[in-house]
Design a protein around this motif. Sequence first.
Motif, PDB file in Angstrom:
ATOM      1  N   LYS A 134      -4.288   6.526  -6.076  1.00 17.93           N
ATOM      2  CA  LYS A 134      -5.206   7.274  -6.939  1.00 17.93           C
ATOM      3  C   LYS A 134      -5.399   8.689  -6.428  1.00 17.93           C
ATOM      4  O   LYS A 134      -5.459   9.640  -7.200  1.00 17.93           O
ATOM      5  CB  LYS A 134      -6.548   6.555  -7.033  1.00 17.93           C
ATOM      6  N   PHE A 135      -5.486   8.853  -5.106  1.00 14.26           N
ATOM      7  CA  PHE A 135      -5.625  10.183  -4.521  1.00 14.26           C
ATOM      8  C   PHE A 135      -4.376  11.015  -4.823  1.00 14.26           C
ATOM      9  O   PHE A 135      -4.475  12.169  -5.232  1.00 14.26           O
ATOM     10  CB  PHE A 135      -5.849  10.080  -3.011  1.00 14.26           C
ATOM     11  N   TYR A 191      -4.773  19.282  -4.141  1.00 13.15           N
ATOM     12  CA  TYR A 191      -5.901  18.448  -4.555  1.00 13.15           C
ATOM     13  C   TYR A 191      -7.051  19.295  -5.078  1.00 13.15           C
ATOM     14  O   TYR A 191      -7.633  18.985  -6.117  1.00 13.15           O
ATOM     15  CB  TYR A 191      -6.372  17.572  -3.399  1.00 13.15           C
ATOM     16  N   ASP A 228      -3.865   1.147  -3.112  1.00 14.16           N
ATOM     17  CA  ASP A 228      -4.343   1.551  -4.440  1.00 14.16           C
ATOM     18  C   ASP A 228      -5.162   2.836  -4.380  1.00 14.16           C
ATOM     19  O   ASP A 228      -5.018   3.710  -5.230  1.00 14.16           O
ATOM     20  CB  ASP A 228      -5.183   0.447  -5.080  1.00 14.16           C
ATOM     21  N   LEU A 229      -6.024   2.951  -3.376  1.00  9.64           N
ATOM     22  CA  LEU A 229      -6.839   4.147  -3.227  1.00  9.64           C
ATOM     23  C   LEU A 229      -5.969   5.354  -2.891  1.00  9.64           C
ATOM     24  O   LEU A 229      -6.175   6.446  -3.436  1.00  9.64           O
ATOM     25  CB  LEU A 229      -7.905   3.947  -2.145  1.00  9.64           C
ATOM     26  N   ILE A 230      -4.978   5.158  -2.050  1.00  7.57           N
ATOM     27  CA  ILE A 230      -4.052   6.248  -1.718  1.00  7.57           C
ATOM     28  C   ILE A 230      -3.302   6.687  -2.969  1.00  7.57           C
ATOM     29  O   ILE A 230      -3.145   7.888  -3.228  1.00  7.57           O
ATOM     30  CB  ILE A 230      -3.082   5.816  -0.604  1.00  7.57           C
ATOM     31  N   GLU A 234      -1.133   3.501  10.625  1.00 12.65           N
ATOM     32  CA  GLU A 234      -1.623   2.749   9.473  1.00 12.65           C
ATOM     33  C   GLU A 234      -2.896   3.391   8.949  1.00 12.65           C
ATOM     34  O   GLU A 234      -3.775   3.787   9.710  1.00 12.65           O
ATOM     35  CB  GLU A 234      -1.893   1.295   9.876  1.00 12.65           C
ATOM     36  N   SER A 235      -3.006   3.478   7.654  1.00 15.27           N
ATOM     37  CA  SER A 235      -4.180   4.071   7.029  1.00 15.27           C
ATOM     38  C   SER A 235      -5.266   3.013   6.850  1.00 15.27           C
ATOM     39  O   SER A 235      -4.972   1.877   6.477  1.00 15.27           O
ATOM     40  CB  SER A 235      -3.812   4.652   5.666  1.00 15.27           C
ATOM     41  N   PRO A 236      -6.524   3.406   7.050  1.00  4.93           N
ATOM     42  CA  PRO A 236      -7.619   2.468   6.775  1.00  4.93           C
ATOM     43  C   PRO A 236      -7.884   2.337   5.266  1.00  4.93           C
ATOM     44  O   PRO A 236      -8.653   1.498   4.846  1.00  4.93           O
ATOM     45  CB  PRO A 236      -8.814   3.087   7.494  1.00  4.93           C
ATOM     46  N   LEU A 237      -7.201   3.163   4.469  1.00 11.97           N
ATOM     47  CA  LEU A 237      -7.386   3.136   3.019  1.00 11.97           C
ATOM     48  C   LEU A 237      -6.402   2.176   2.380  1.00 11.97           C
ATOM     49  O   LEU A 237      -5.274   2.021   2.842  1.00 11.97           O
ATOM     50  CB  LEU A 237      -7.189   4.534   2.438  1.00 11.97           C
ATOM     51  N   SER A 238      -6.807   1.572   1.295  1.00 11.24           N
ATOM     52  CA  SER A 238      -5.928   0.638   0.589  1.00 11.24           C
ATOM     53  C   SER A 238      -4.812   1.413  -0.116  1.00 11.24           C
ATOM     54  O   SER A 238      -4.994   2.576  -0.485  1.00 11.24           O
ATOM     55  CB  SER A 238      -6.723  -0.158  -0.451  1.00 11.24           C
ATOM     56  N   SER A 253       1.995  12.630  -1.412  1.00  9.65           N
ATOM     57  CA  SER A 253       1.153  12.636  -0.229  1.00  9.65           C
ATOM     58  C   SER A 253       1.863  13.413   0.872  1.00  9.65           C
ATOM     59  O   SER A 253       3.089  13.443   0.935  1.00  9.65           O
ATOM     60  CB  SER A 253       0.857  11.211   0.248  1.00  9.65           C
TER      61      SER A 253
END
Length: 70
Positions: free
Chosen positions: A15-16, A57, A11-13, A5-9, A25
């Motif tokens: 956007k990346f 990126y 939505d943030l993923i 599990e990612s600690p990032l939301s 990804s």
Amino acid sequence: MTRVESPLSPDLIAKFVERTALECSGLPEDIAKAVQFLASDDSGLITDKILSASGGYQLSRALRDRMSLF
């Protein structure tokens, strides 16, 4: 394979991912392929380099920065 599990939301993923040249990804298998290449004889002449497995990126960021100049 165990899912990490990612600690990032999400939505943030998202956007990346939008900011990568390939707009996707990476998966652990993608990194494994890069490592396998570097460990193989095919990479015999590669020295003193950093292999960025980032989906473009860095390239995407450089292009956006350059385009903002116009």
